[in-house]
Scaffold this active site. Structure first.
Site, PDB file in Angstrom:
ATOM      1  N   CYS B 100       8.411  -9.199  -3.016  1.00  0.00           N
ATOM      2  CA  CYS B 100       9.869  -9.203  -3.135  1.00  0.00           C
ATOM      3  C   CYS B 100      10.374 -10.562  -3.616  1.00  0.00           C
ATOM      4  CB  CYS B 100      10.511  -8.771  -1.812  1.00  0.00           C
ATOM      5  SG  CYS B 100      12.235  -8.312  -2.003  1.00  0.00           S
ATOM      6  N   HIS B 227       7.706  -3.630   0.019  1.00  0.00           N
ATOM      7  CA  HIS B 227       7.246  -4.395   1.181  1.00  0.00           C
ATOM      8  C   HIS B 227       6.144  -3.679   1.966  1.00  0.00           C
ATOM      9  CE1 HIS B 227      10.351  -7.564   1.324  1.00  0.00           C
ATOM     10  NE2 HIS B 227      11.162  -6.659   0.802  1.00  0.00           N
ATOM     11  N   GLU B 229       4.228  -5.004   4.077  1.00  0.00           N
ATOM     12  CA  GLU B 229       4.140  -5.596   5.424  1.00  0.00           C
ATOM     13  C   GLU B 229       5.117  -4.934   6.402  1.00  0.00           C
ATOM     14  OE1 GLU B 229       5.770  -6.801   2.976  1.00  0.00           O
ATOM     15  OE2 GLU B 229       7.538  -7.923   3.629  1.00  0.00           O
TER      16      GLU B 229
END
Lengths: 779, 265
Positions: B100, B227, B229
């Site tokens: 990002c 994302h 994560e």
């Protein structure tokens, strides 16, 4: 002469109140925007007569902050003490009523929770007002030593299509306010990296002149790191950290404690603060690092009243006095008078209390994070606060007097209650059209336009999102879930709700319903209600009608909370939500927190498959007061607001939570705004499966088809169960009202008896589009 | 030996905690390190050396507020204080990744894609978009080499500037270069794997050729807008209550990344 400029190398004014007549006292209050009543001015006059001197502007301004409705709760406290403060509950409360409530989460952790209003600033500057609202509530949670983990924002506006030419003078268009508030929350919350996972948006004419922006935050802390908002002991240093101090946000709290007027834009624009999330983000890290290392004796954010309130409250809570050197405060503007420095509400500032022996370590941490930190004073024995500027004393007052504001037992209209029948309205012929009208009304329609602008998955701990169901057609979840502790599966369940129209019709049952609705939302996903915070938004408390609403609403909240043994752990009262366009609907916003032991057992509201059996739990009564159906179809408020039956409710709750825990249910949805019909429609469209349903045999005293479909009676959920689980499921509900209403199908239609027959695509489109359209966007 | 991962932070980065956790879950040693610690602008005990790490990750967030342009200030600081070191780090074959905002930084620094100039510009919707997307992995980059290229993954995006664009007039040749060199590592697709063909919101930002992530020529520098994560656990997925998974798609992705890093040790 009312004011005398003292011979100082800076601006300091002595205010001549000793010899002032009553009209002069009132003039002084008005001219300096202090918003004191005459009684309060006379009390101040009497105090200074005893001291034999006039107050300085610094002293008078301090009292205006401390005694404001916003800071002192002078109108609400006597009532709150008799109602919601009394709730007895078994939850492990660590702290009640500091900047945030702190409640046990697990053996090692507690959660901190707070909700605040930022209404008046947002009505003038929607972007800045809402952003700083988020900043303020984050600091409230942070100053307990907690890492914020989620934001929750209930918002209230006038109708989005309000004709611009009909707007009263000085009032901004609801469309503009809505866009600005959402952007402000998004830009601040997203930047600071805390997910905004829950909220509500309500539209009503009454909010046109005074929108409501309530902002809630929840954080998690290790109990051993809990910090208090006080100084530790005499000798501790006051260390001011974070942003510099400017003229923004002067008179914020006193401005919040008066009605908005046509000229508020020009007179009160400086009262709106400016936010800086990129100062806040390292400030969070620095404060938490210092706290984790045990270097702080206290921590408090600078909010309403700025330095004046933070020093007074921290000293007072720590049983000390204080000495402050105002010249040490880093300023961002030149030529500020001492009183301006002292009461400015500039954002992104925190006050630390530090033992001198730890000072160097603390300063190193803040240097590392590039966050300014300076010693501005110290705690001293006694109970006097002394403020110097350039070596001269500009303020010297007893804490007892500053913190001892008047309390008002305001006159109120007695709550009458209503036990008669519901209003009869004409029965519509085409219920398909009615359902589409209700589900497409702005209050029920999809809030996806808003939700997508909020980062609701940052931090990677969101375990149930606000929008639930199929990728193509997600629907409105009852609650969101955050898993706050790494490598644990325990979750925080978050919901916020109130139906202000119900509160208007019947403040007692309306407010009690708001409590219950939050519980239903929490239970629907598998959570056990654990605590609540409130934001009580009302009109002018000097009007008996408003005070009557306030009193009955808090009594209703107390009734529900006490019976369910779920406490209010923190709260906020916002009066004077009136403009020259009128008072708002009484709006006791409630944020409910639940606990789910294992987030992997949570249940969402979307139908999971065909051939499953649908049940309606609870009773559907002739309770249409404040309902969306009465509003959008009949343009009526109605008379009977849904009642709350705690004993029956607890039985249903226990059974449903057991069923969820045992994995017996596929989906659950709470029946609330729009009643049964809207709830079943939402479940189907978000799951992509149809249903054949009959409401002929449902429990309750509602007999008319339209009332059965759209009554907003409490205590109801729709549940989807696989055929093989029915037997086990039903044994749990032996003592509760439950009706088998039908089954799910592969055909994408909602069919209810011969009343409703609509395809899911039409339902979804009707539900999804209204807000996008109102904001001028294609989908 | 446990790989050592440096997750860099400055003010306004806000995904470092979950990024570090992702690496810990797949058996790496992850440390969150402030840029100041890498350039010696701090006390002795806080100082760190970039070359003590096997990989460096630029996490998501709003570095320095992103008030100028996403990633502009962070990349300017890297450019002036750490760029030479970072270049040698990459030359050695160590892994550098950006997620990002981190992807925006690596693109601004011209480390991605490297051989052609690209930028991440404002989403076609002109709004911040927080939503789940579906992705198909490609190529031999550090993060995708060990992924099953037939599996569709689902991560959330949350950004305002994720629309990959090339120098005007050079779109075709730039895209051709990336394709020929296998540098497109993630594309936005429908849940069944069909290309999004820039259809909103399947492709949430209008990115050319549905590109969600790219790598450098060598594959050891990579960046992506979504994302991973944020979906380490199965219950982080938006639809986990209807489509159960054993683990989060993000965990699968970080496992593949750490395998790549381990092979280089």
């Amino acid at each position: 002469m009312k004011y005398k400029k003292l011979d100082m190398p800076f601006e300091l004014v002595e205010v001549n109140i000793l010899n002032a007549s009553d009209p002069e006292l009132e003039e002084i209050s008005k001219e300096r925007q202090l918003y004191f009543s005459l009684d309060e001015m006379k009390l101040i006059q009497e105090h200074f007569k005893k001291l034999g001197r006039n107050p300085t502007d610094v002293e008078l301004e301090t009292l205006a902050q401390s005694w404001s409705e916003h800071c002192s709760y002078k109108s609400s406290k006597p009532i709150l003490r008799d109602t919601i403060f009394k709730v007895k509950a078994p939850q492990g409360l660590t702290v009640l009523s500091e900047d945030a409530g702190v409640i046990d989460f697990d053996e090692e952790h507690a959660y901190a929770i707070k909700m605040e209003s930022h209404n008046h600033p947002s009505a003038l500057d929607p972007y800045g007002g809402s952003a700083t609202g988020v900043g303020g509530v984050l600091r409230d949670v942070l100053c307990m030593g907690a890492q914020p983990v989620a934001l929750i924002d209930p918002l209230f506006f006038g109708p989005l299509d309000y004709p611009k030419d009909k707007l009263p003078e000085g009032i901004k268009s609801p469309n503009f306010l809505f866009r600005g508030v959402v952007k402000g929350i998004a830009d601040y919350g997203n930047r600071v990296g805390i997910p905004t996972v829950s909220g509500m948006i309500n539209f009503d004419e009454s909010y046109t002149g005074n929108c409501l922006v309530n902002v809630g935050c929840i954080g998690i802390l290790k109990k051993k790191n809990l910090l208090h908002s006080r100084v530790g002991k005499p000798g501790d240093l006051f260390v001011l950290t974070g942003g510099s101090t400017g003229r923004d946000g002067i008179h914020g709290v006193s401005f919040a404690s008066a009605e908005l007027e046509e000229d508020s834009e020009t007179t009160s624009r400086p009262a709106v603060q400016l936010g800086d999330p990129i100062m806040k983000e390292p400030l969070i890290h620095a404060c938490l690092e210092a706290s984790e290392k045990g270097l702080l004796t206290g921590l408090k954010d600078l909010g309403g009243g700025g330095l004046s309130c933070v020093v007074t409250e921290m000293a007072s809570a720590g049983g000390c006095g204080a000495e402050v050197e105002l010249d040490k405060v880093p300023l961002r503007e030149e030529g500020m008078a001492p009183w301006e420095i002292w009461v400015s509400e500039s954002q992104e500032r925190m006050m630390l209390s530090v033992d001198p022996k730890n000072l160097e370590k603390v300063l190193e941490i803040f240097r590392f994070w590039d966050v300014p930190a300076v010693v501005v004073g110290k705690a001293v024995p006694g109970n006097k606060v002394l403020v110097r500027y350039k070596g001269k004393v500009v303020y010297e007052m007893d804490l007892n007097f500053t913190t001892g504001s008047l309390e008002y037992k305001r006159p109120y209209e007695e709550y009458a209650g209503y036990n008669g029948p519901e209003e009869e309205v004409s029965e519509p012929e085409n219920l398909n059209e009615v359902l589409l009208k209700v589900i497409g009304s702005s209050n029920i329609a999809s809030k996806e336009w808003v939700i997508r602008q909020y980062d609701h998955v940052v931090r990677g701990n969101t375990a149930l999102l606000p929008l639930q169901g199929k990728f193509e057609t997600p629907g409105p979840g009852d609650s969101s879930i955050i898993r706050p502790v790494e490598n644990s599966f325990k979750g925080l369940v978050l919901s916020t709700d109130v139906n202000p129209r119900m509160v208007k019709v019947d403040p007692y049952w309306g407010a009690a319903s708001a409590v219950e609705e939050n519980f239903r939302n929490i239970i629907a996903v598998g959570g056990m209600p654990n605590s609540m915070v409130d934001c009580l938004n009302f009109g002018n408390p000097e009007k008996p009608e408003i005070m009557g609403q306030f009193r009955a609403a808090t009594e209703g909240m107390y009734f529900a909370a006490d019976n369910f043994k779920v406490p209010f752990v923190s709260g906020n009262v916002s009066f004077y939500n009136e403009s020259h366009a009128g008072a708002i609907l009484p709006t006791p916003t409630i944020l409910g927190v639940g606990i789910i032991e294992d987030v992997r057992k949570a249940v969402s509201m979307d139908i999971k498959g065909p051939g499953n059996i649908l049940f309606l739990i609870g009773e559907t009564d002739n309770e249409l007061g404040g309902s969306e159906y009465f509003k959008v179809v009949h343009e009526k408020l109605g008379k009977v607001v849904p009642r709350v039956y705690p004993d029956k409710f607890k039985q249903k709750m226990d059974a449903l939570l057991k069923a969820i825990d045992q994995g017996l249910v596929e989906s659950v949805h709470d029946c609330a705004e729009g009643g049964f019909a809207v709830a079943i429609a939402e479940m189907l469209m978000s799951g992509g499966f149809g249903a054949n349903v009959s409401i002929k045999d449902i429990s309750g005293n509602a007999t008319r088809a339209d009332y059965k479909l759209f009554s907003e009676s409490n205590g109801r959920w729709i549940v989807e169960v696989k055929p093989e689980n029915i037997e086990k499921f039903l044994t749990l509900f032996e003592n509760a009202a439950i009706t088998k209403i039908g089954y799910t199908t592969d055909e994408k239609m909602l069919k209810i008896d011969d009343l409703i027959n609509i395809d899911l695509e039409t339902i979804y489109k009707t539900w999804k589009e209204p807000i996008y359209k109102a904001m001028g966007e294609q989908i | 030996m446990k790989p050592k991962i440096c997750v860099m932070r400055i003010e306004g980065t806000n995904c470092e905690d979950e990024t570090a956790r992702a690496f810990r879950l797949v058996g790496a040693d992850a440390e969150i390190v402030h840029l100041k610690q890498l350039i010696g602008d701090c006390s002795e005990e806080r100082k760190r050396d970039l070359f003590d790490y096997d990989a460096m990750i630029f996490p998501g967030g709003f570095s320095a507020g992103d008030y100028v342009r996403a990633g502009a200030i962070w990349s300017a600081r890297i450019q002036s204080k750490l760029k030479n070191k970072l270049n040698s780090f990459v030359k050695e074959g160590r892994v550098v990744g950006g997620i990002c905002n981190g992807f925006q930084v690596l693109t601004t620094l011209d480390m991605l894609p490297g051989n052609v100039r690209a930028a991440l510009s404002t989403n076609e919707s002109a709004k911040f978009e927080c939503r789940f997307v579906y992705l198909k992995p490609f190529g031999k980059s550090a993060i995708t080499e060990n992924l099953d290229h037939n599996e569709i993954l689902s991560f959330p995006v949350a950004h305002m500037e994720g629309n990959l664009t090339f120098v005007p007039g050079k779109e075709d040749e730039s895209l051709k270069a990336l394709k020929e060199n296998d540098q497109i590592i993630f594309r936005y697709v429908y849940p069944d794997g069909t290309p999004a063909n820039r259809k909103y919101p399947i492709n949430p930002n209008g990115s050319i050729d549905d590109i969600a992530g790219v790598s450098n020529l060598e594959g050891n520098v990579f960046g992506l807008m979504p994302h991973p994560e944020r979906v380490l656990d199965s219950f982080n997925h938006f639809d986990w209550t209807r489509n159960p998974r054993k683990v989060g798609d993000g965990l699968i992705t970080f496992k593949s990344l750490i395998e790549f890093i381990k092979k280089k040790l």
